[in-house]
Enzyme design. Structure first.
Site, short mmCIF file in Angstrom:
data_model
loop_
_atom_site.label_atom_id
_atom_site.label_comp_id
_atom_site.label_asym_id
_atom_site.label_seq_id
_atom_site.Cartn_x
_atom_site.Cartn_y
_atom_site.Cartn_z
NE ARG A 29 -4.46 -1.07 0.06
CZ ARG A 29 -4.58 -1.96 -0.90
NH1 ARG A 29 -3.82 -2.46 -1.72
NH2 ARG A 29 -5.85 -2.70 -0.52
CG HIS B 291 -3.30 -0.05 -6.52
ND1 HIS B 291 -3.54 0.50 -5.28
CD2 HIS B 291 -3.54 -1.35 -6.44
CE1 HIS B 291 -3.93 -0.17 -4.51
NE2 HIS B 291 -3.97 -1.59 -5.13
P1 NDP Z 1 -2.32 -11.35 4.39
O1 NDP Z 1 -3.11 -10.78 5.76
O2 NDP Z 1 -2.34 -12.74 3.95
O3 NDP Z 1 -0.62 -11.07 5.06
C1 NDP Z 1 -0.32 -9.95 5.66
C2 NDP Z 1 1.09 -10.21 6.14
O4 NDP Z 1 1.36 -8.98 6.78
C3 NDP Z 1 0.95 -11.28 7.18
O5 NDP Z 1 2.46 -12.20 7.11
C4 NDP Z 1 1.32 -10.53 8.50
O6 NDP Z 1 2.03 -11.22 9.56
C5 NDP Z 1 2.18 -9.40 7.73
N1 NDP Z 1 1.93 -8.17 8.83
C6 NDP Z 1 0.82 -7.43 9.19
N2 NDP Z 1 0.91 -6.44 9.97
C7 NDP Z 1 2.32 -6.54 10.16
C8 NDP Z 1 3.10 -5.88 10.97
N3 NDP Z 1 2.95 -4.85 11.92
N4 NDP Z 1 4.55 -6.23 11.36
C9 NDP Z 1 5.03 -7.19 10.44
N5 NDP Z 1 4.27 -7.80 9.71
C10 NDP Z 1 2.85 -7.63 9.43
O7 NDP Z 1 -2.22 -10.49 3.09
P2 NDP Z 1 -1.99 -10.68 1.85
O8 NDP Z 1 -0.76 -11.32 1.59
O9 NDP Z 1 -3.15 -11.20 0.98
O10 NDP Z 1 -2.16 -9.20 1.25
C11 NDP Z 1 -1.21 -8.34 1.60
C12 NDP Z 1 -1.25 -6.85 1.09
O11 NDP Z 1 -1.17 -6.61 -0.26
C13 NDP Z 1 -2.89 -6.41 1.30
O12 NDP Z 1 -3.26 -6.11 2.41
C14 NDP Z 1 -2.87 -5.44 0.30
O13 NDP Z 1 -2.52 -3.86 0.97
C15 NDP Z 1 -1.84 -5.57 -0.80
N6 NDP Z 1 -2.34 -5.70 -2.09
C16 NDP Z 1 -1.93 -5.19 -3.03
C17 NDP Z 1 -2.38 -5.25 -4.48
C18 NDP Z 1 -1.97 -4.55 -5.51
O14 NDP Z 1 -2.56 -4.58 -6.74
N7 NDP Z 1 -0.98 -3.57 -5.35
C19 NDP Z 1 -3.43 -6.41 -4.65
C20 NDP Z 1 -3.71 -7.26 -3.58
C21 NDP Z 1 -3.21 -7.10 -2.20
P3 NDP Z 1 1.54 -12.44 10.12
O15 NDP Z 1 1.92 -13.54 9.41
O16 NDP Z 1 2.50 -12.40 11.52
O17 NDP Z 1 0.07 -12.40 10.48
C1 OXD Z 2 -6.09 -5.30 -3.05
C2 OXD Z 2 -5.61 -4.32 -4.10
O1 OXD Z 2 -6.25 -5.00 -1.91
O2 OXD Z 2 -6.14 -4.57 -5.45
O3 OXD Z 2 -6.79 -6.47 -3.61
O4 OXD Z 2 -4.99 -3.45 -3.79
#
Ligand code: NDP
Ligand code: OXD
Length: 316
Positions: free
Chosen positions: A231, A279
């Site tokens: 993000r 994005h």
């Molecule tokens: P998940 O919820 O499956 O994974 C999130 C990961 O981030 C977990 O490993 C979690 O740790 C870690 N995390 C969260 N908070 C913290 C913190 N404070 N410190 C350290 N690690 C942290 O999410 P996804 O993998 O499905 O997606 C991740 C992000 O990708 C989404 O939230 C979105 O913002 C972004 N995204 C962007 C897209 C784009 O087109 N650019 C498309 C889709 C998603 P833990 O394993 O310990 O829970």
């Molecule tokens: C998502 C994105 O969160 O597209 O799926 O950013």
């Protein structure tokens, strides 16, 4: 075919045309396109992307909110958010897109794409140093659905992979670090940083100059690389520019921005060592995502548990 005993759906999507979502969801249920539907008691489900704040809290019988994306920061941004379960996207199709993006950007930086694209218009025949993948460590911040799949693909190409998470995680072949205590060691072992974190109060602004200074720049690539597809609110863009100018960073690929669309005057657009995408790393394709969403609504109405629920306390 829609039946009157089923809960109706409010579809509230801003920033792009909701037509395909509307077509696909209304194949099975009645769908009301916001701004219609205010205070409608027959609406039980909301399908949202950056909905106008306040519309959900006005629905008296709302039971579940579905995000059309994997990230849910756009939902938590609503200060009037009702206390109902939130389901996010977890789908092979989205994971595949993100894995492709991460592999593409890692390979392009590793194989000197930015240098070659600068050389070509000047007709320069020069081969910069070319380390093998086995000499490069990629560090992934966020080893969730998307980070784990990206890690697996990078490992298959021969990269060394580190992961940083909130809670300790064990992922095959990945050297794991977690929490604030593990951050400095994670960064010091990382040449290419891939950010796949959610935007939460704990992660906002985390990609700043101090963090980037912790990366290993005395490395086989001749400098540290940043790739952010998580993000935009995770990053401080002024700090990224400073880090590129003072040698803390060599190059960056950015798919997400503090303000989207990236404003026309932003110097990120024209920086010669930044690769910008709009994005678009992993697009939510309704053809793949609407059917499992409808299936979840049917499961919920049969009294079965919802899947891919968001943890409200953690914010993702
Ligand atoms: P998940 O919820 O499956 O994974 C999130 C990961 O981030 C977990 O490993 C979690 O740790 C870690 N995390 C969260 N908070 C913290 C913190 N404070 N410190 C350290 N690690 C942290 O999410 P996804 O993998 O499905 O997606 C991740 C992000 O990708 C989404 O939230 C979105 O913002 C972004 N995204 C962007 C897209 C784009 O087109 N650019 C498309 C889709 C998603 P833990 O394993 O310990 O829970
Ligand atoms: C998502 C994105 O969160 O597209 O799926 O950013």
């Amino acid at each position: 075919m829609a039946s009157s005993s089923q809960g109706r759906i409010l579809l509230s999507v801003t920033g792009y045309n909701p037509r395909r979502w509307l077509e696909l969801l209304s194949g099975e249920r009645e769908v009301v396109l916001e701004p219609e539907g205010a205070e409608d008691p027959s609406i039980h489900f909301a399908v949202v992307w950056k909905h106008p704040h306040g519309v959900l809290s006005r629905l008296p019988n709302l039971k579940v909110i579905f995000s059309v994306g994997a990230g849910v920061d756009h939902i938590f941004a609503d200060p009037t958010l009702p206390d109902v379960p939130i389901v996010r996207v977890v789908a092979d199709n989205l994971t595949q897109y993100m894995t492709e993006y991460v592999v593409w950007r890692v390979l392009d930086h590793h194989r000197q794409g930015i240098a070659y694209r600068a050389q070509q218009p000047r007709k320069v025949w020069f081969e910069p140093p070319q380390p093998p993948a086995t000499d490069i460590s990629v560090g992934i911040m966020g080893l969730g659905q998307l980070g784990r799949a990206s890690a697996k693909a990078l490992l298959a190409l021969g990269y060394r992979v580190n992961g940083w998470t909130r809670t300790p995680q064990a992922t095959d072949g990945v050297t794991g670090f977690s929490g604030q205590d593990g951050l400095a060691d994670f960064l010091a072992a990382t040449d290419i940083l891939v950010v796949l974190l959610p935007h939460t109060p704990a992660t906002e602004g985390i990609i700043d100059h101090a963090l980037l200074s912790g990366l290993r720049r005395d490395n086989a690539l001749g400098g540290a690389i940043l790739i952010n597809a998580g993000r935009g609110k995770l990053q401080k863009e002024a700090d990224i520019l400073r880090a590129l100018d003072d040698g803390t960073l060599k190059e960056a690929s950015l798919d997400v921005f503090e303000v989207e669309p990236l404003p026309e005057p932003s110097p990120l657009w024209t920086h010669p060592r930044i690769f910008v995408t709009p994005h678009a790393a992993a697009t939510s394709d309704p053809a793949y995502l609407a059917p499992p969403m409808l299936e979840q609504m049917a499961r919920f109405e049969r009294g079965e548990p919802l899947q891919n629920l968001v943890n409200r306390d953690a914010g993702y």
